[in-house]
Design a protein around this motif. Structure first.
Motif, short mmCIF file in Angstrom:
data_model
loop_
_atom_site.label_atom_id
_atom_site.label_comp_id
_atom_site.label_asym_id
_atom_site.label_seq_id
_atom_site.Cartn_x
_atom_site.Cartn_y
_atom_site.Cartn_z
N TYR A 67 0.86 -1.44 0.19
CA TYR A 67 -0.29 0.36 -0.12
C TYR A 67 0.99 1.28 0.46
CZ TYR A 67 -2.85 3.67 1.15
OH TYR A 67 -3.97 4.80 1.49
N ILE A 68 1.79 1.69 0.66
CA ILE A 68 2.59 2.74 0.74
C ILE A 68 3.69 2.20 -0.34
CG2 ILE A 68 4.80 3.86 2.00
CD1 ILE A 68 4.19 2.31 4.82
N THR A 69 3.86 1.63 -1.36
CA THR A 69 4.48 2.11 -2.19
C THR A 69 3.10 2.12 -3.37
OG1 THR A 69 5.86 0.03 -2.07
CG2 THR A 69 5.70 0.09 -4.59
N GLU A 70 2.68 1.96 -3.36
CA GLU A 70 1.49 1.89 -4.77
C GLU A 70 0.88 3.64 -4.28
OE1 GLU A 70 -1.15 0.05 -6.48
OE2 GLU A 70 0.30 -1.37 -6.22
N GLN A 71 1.11 4.08 -3.19
CA GLN A 71 1.26 5.67 -3.13
C GLN A 71 1.37 6.56 -3.22
OE1 GLN A 71 -2.91 6.23 -2.15
NE2 GLN A 71 -2.71 4.49 -2.31
N LEU A 72 2.70 6.23 -2.71
CA LEU A 72 3.98 6.66 -3.31
C LEU A 72 3.99 6.83 -4.61
CD1 LEU A 72 6.79 5.90 -0.58
CD2 LEU A 72 5.73 7.95 -0.39
N LYS A 73 3.57 5.80 -5.81
CA LYS A 73 3.84 6.27 -7.06
C LYS A 73 2.87 7.37 -7.20
CE LYS A 73 6.74 2.40 -7.82
NZ LYS A 73 6.58 0.90 -8.44
N ALA A 74 0.84 6.90 -7.12
CA ALA A 74 -0.16 7.46 -6.98
C ALA A 74 0.56 9.46 -6.28
CB ALA A 74 -1.40 7.61 -6.27
N PHE A 75 1.08 9.06 -5.61
CA PHE A 75 1.32 10.93 -5.63
C PHE A 75 1.95 11.64 -6.76
CE2 PHE A 75 0.52 9.49 -0.96
CZ PHE A 75 -0.93 10.62 -0.66
N ARG A 76 3.38 10.65 -6.85
CA ARG A 76 4.69 10.79 -8.01
C ARG A 76 4.14 10.88 -9.42
NH1 ARG A 76 9.60 7.26 -8.92
NH2 ARG A 76 8.06 5.78 -10.03
N ASP A 77 2.92 10.23 -9.75
CA ASP A 77 2.20 10.56 -10.67
C ASP A 77 1.07 11.38 -11.57
OD1 ASP A 77 0.18 8.53 -10.54
OD2 ASP A 77 1.08 6.97 -11.25
N GLY A 78 0.71 11.56 -10.34
CA GLY A 78 -0.55 12.57 -9.92
C GLY A 78 -1.88 12.10 -9.84
N SER A 79 -1.92 10.75 -9.71
CA SER A 79 -3.15 10.15 -9.49
C SER A 79 -3.94 10.21 -8.37
CB SER A 79 -3.07 8.71 -10.47
OG SER A 79 -2.00 8.22 -9.54
N ARG A 80 -2.52 10.81 -7.59
CA ARG A 80 -3.41 10.78 -6.14
C ARG A 80 -3.94 12.36 -5.90
NH1 ARG A 80 -2.30 8.46 -0.13
NH2 ARG A 80 -4.11 9.57 0.96
N SER A 81 -4.58 12.58 -5.99
CA SER A 81 -4.73 14.36 -6.30
C SER A 81 -5.62 15.39 -5.14
CB SER A 81 -5.14 14.74 -7.69
OG SER A 81 -6.39 14.43 -7.50
N ASP A 82 -5.84 14.11 -4.19
CA ASP A 82 -7.07 15.36 -3.00
C ASP A 82 -5.16 16.45 -2.85
OD1 ASP A 82 -5.31 14.08 0.17
OD2 ASP A 82 -5.22 12.28 -1.73
N PRO A 83 -6.70 17.29 -2.02
CA PRO A 83 -5.59 18.79 -1.59
C PRO A 83 -4.76 18.51 -0.76
CG PRO A 83 -7.98 19.09 -1.99
CD PRO A 83 -8.45 17.59 -1.56
N PRO A 84 -4.57 17.76 0.46
CA PRO A 84 -3.47 17.69 1.19
C PRO A 84 -2.36 17.19 0.27
CG PRO A 84 -5.40 17.43 2.46
CD PRO A 84 -5.75 17.23 0.92
N GLY A 85 -3.04 15.43 0.07
CA GLY A 85 -1.89 15.04 -0.84
C GLY A 85 -0.99 15.56 -2.05
N GLU A 86 -2.38 16.70 -3.02
CA GLU A 86 -1.21 17.17 -3.64
C GLU A 86 -0.10 18.34 -3.15
OE1 GLU A 86 -3.73 19.18 -7.00
OE2 GLU A 86 -2.22 20.90 -7.78
N MET A 87 -0.43 19.40 -2.18
CA MET A 87 0.63 20.27 -1.40
C MET A 87 1.69 19.66 -0.78
SD MET A 87 -0.61 22.86 1.40
CE MET A 87 -2.33 22.85 0.69
N TYR A 88 1.61 18.72 -0.26
CA TYR A 88 2.65 17.93 0.47
C TYR A 88 2.82 17.04 0.10
CZ TYR A 88 0.38 20.94 4.28
OH TYR A 88 0.09 21.06 5.10
N MET A 89 2.41 15.90 -0.53
CA MET A 89 3.06 14.78 -0.83
C MET A 89 3.76 14.62 -2.11
SD MET A 89 3.88 12.73 1.74
CE MET A 89 4.38 11.35 0.75
N TRP A 90 3.59 16.06 -3.29
CA TRP A 90 3.46 15.63 -4.73
C TRP A 90 5.16 16.49 -5.01
CZ3 TRP A 90 -0.35 17.72 -8.87
CH2 TRP A 90 -1.55 16.67 -8.76
N PRO A 91 5.38 17.13 -3.75
CA PRO A 91 6.93 17.60 -4.44
C PRO A 91 7.69 16.78 -3.51
CG PRO A 91 5.08 19.74 -3.16
CD PRO A 91 4.89 18.08 -3.25
N VAL A 92 7.29 16.57 -2.48
CA VAL A 92 8.39 15.16 -1.75
C VAL A 92 8.73 14.33 -2.83
CG1 VAL A 92 8.62 13.46 0.39
CG2 VAL A 92 7.42 16.01 -0.22
#
Ligand code: HEC
Ligand code: HEC
Length: 209
Positions: A67-92
Motif C-alpha cells: 500500500y505504501i509503495t502504491e500511494q507513493l507512486k500515485a502521488f508521484r504520477d499525480g493520480s492521488r490528487s486530493d488537496p493535502p496530497g497535492e500540497m504536501y506529497m507531490w513535491p516530496v
C-alpha cells in the motif's frame, strides 16, 4: 592525556565486531532508517511513523508495504490528487526513485504497530459498522477487506491506530471523489452510502485499535 595502548584499541575493535552482529540480529530488521527517511519524511511522519501529533498526517508505522509503495507512486504520477496530497506529497515524491520508494516502504512497514489512541465518543457505533457493515445502506463490513483488527494487507491499508482527523478526511475525499487513485473507486462505492455521522463513528473506533 595518556594515549590508549595499541592492543587496547585492537581489543576494543574486536569486542565491537563480536557484539555488533548480535545487536543486529536482535533488532531483526534494519538498524538504521534509509537516508530519505532522515532527510525528508521524518519532518512530517516522524522517523518511526508512530507520531500522532499532526492529525492530518497519517501514521505510517506497520502500514502495508504494498500500500505504501502504491500511494507513493500515485502521488508521484499525480493520480492521488486530493488537496493535502497535492500540497504536501507531490513535491516530496517527485524526488523519489523506485529504489527509494522500496526502501522507505520497507522501513515504515517493518516498524512496530503504533500505540492505540483514545477512542472517540461514537466508537461503539463505529465498531458495529466496522464488524457488521450497514445492510440497509449497502455498506459491507469494513473488516472484510481491512482485516478483523484493521491490520490491513496488500492493497488494503492498515487503519488501526490511525489519526481520527486523517481517517475522517479520507472518507470524505472518497465520497466526493476527490481522491480517485487506482483503487480508490472501491472506497468511493462504499463511502457514498455513509453519512458524516457514520464516518465519524468509524474513525472514532479505528483510532483506538
Ligand atoms: C511536508 C510534510 C510531509 C513530508 C515531508 C512527507 N509527507 Fe507523506 N504525507 C503528508 C501528508 C499531509 C499526507 C496526507 C496526504 C493526503 O491527505 O492525501 C501524507 C501522506 C503520505 C502517505 C499516504 C499514507 C496513507 O495512509 O494513505 C504516504 C505513504 C507517505 N505520506 C509517505 C511519505 C514518505 C515516504 C515521505 C518521505 C519520502 C513523506 N511522506 C514525506 C505529509 C508529508
Ligand atoms: C471491498 C473492500 C473494502 C471494504 C469493504 C472497505 N474498504 Fe476501505 N479501502 C479499500 C481499499 C482498496 C483502499 C485503498 C484505496 C486506495 O488505494 O486509494 C481503502 C482505503 C481506506 C481508507 C484510507 C486509508 C488511508 O490510509 O488513506 C479508509 C479510511 C478506509 N478505507 C475506511 C474504510 C471503512 C470505514 C470501511 C467500512 C465502512 C471500509 N474502508 C471498507 C477497500 C475496502
Amino acid at each position: 592525556m595518556r594515549q590508549p595502548h595499541l592492543l587496547q584499541v585492537v581489543g576494543a575493535c574486536l569486542f565491537l565486531l563480536a557484539a555488533t552482529p548480535l545487536a543486529w540480529a536482535s533488532a531483526k530488521t534494519h538498524a538504521k532508517p534509509p537516508s530519505r527517511v532522515l532527510t525528508s519524511c521524518y519532518m512530517c511522519h516522524s522517523t518511526h511513523g508512530d507520531d500522532p501529533r499532526f492529525g492530518y498526517i497519517p501514521r505510517l508505522a506497520h502500514q502495508s508495504e504494498t500500500y505504501i509503495t502504491e500511494q507513493l507512486k500515485a502521488f508521484r504520477d499525480g493520480s492521488r490528487s486530493d488537496p493535502p496530497g497535492e500540497m504536501y506529497m507531490w513535491p516530496v515524491s517527485q524526488a523519489l526513485t523506485n529504489r527509494d520508494i522500496d526502501l522507505v516502504a520497507d522501513w515504515y512497514a517493518s516498524q512496530p504497530p503504533p500505540p492505540p489512541q483514545k477512542a472517540g465518543r461514537l466508537a461503539s457505533y463505529g465498531s458495529l459498522i466496522f464488524h457488521n457493515g450497514l445492510l440497509k445502506q449497502d455498506v459491507p463490513a469494513c473488516m472484510s477487506c481491512h482485516g478483523p483488527a484493521a491490520e490491513g494487507a496488500g492493497i488494503y491499508p492498515r487503519l488501526a491506530g490511525q489519526n481520527i482527523e486523517y481517517l475522517l478526511e479520507q472518507l470524505r475525499f472518497f465520497k466526493s471523489g476527490v481522491r480517485h487513485d487506482k483503487n480508490a473507486d472501491i472506497m468511493h462505492m462504499i463511502a457514498i452510502h455513509l453519512t458524516d455521522h457514520q464516518m465519524r463513528a468509524v474513525a472514532d473506533y479505528l483510532t483506538s485499535l
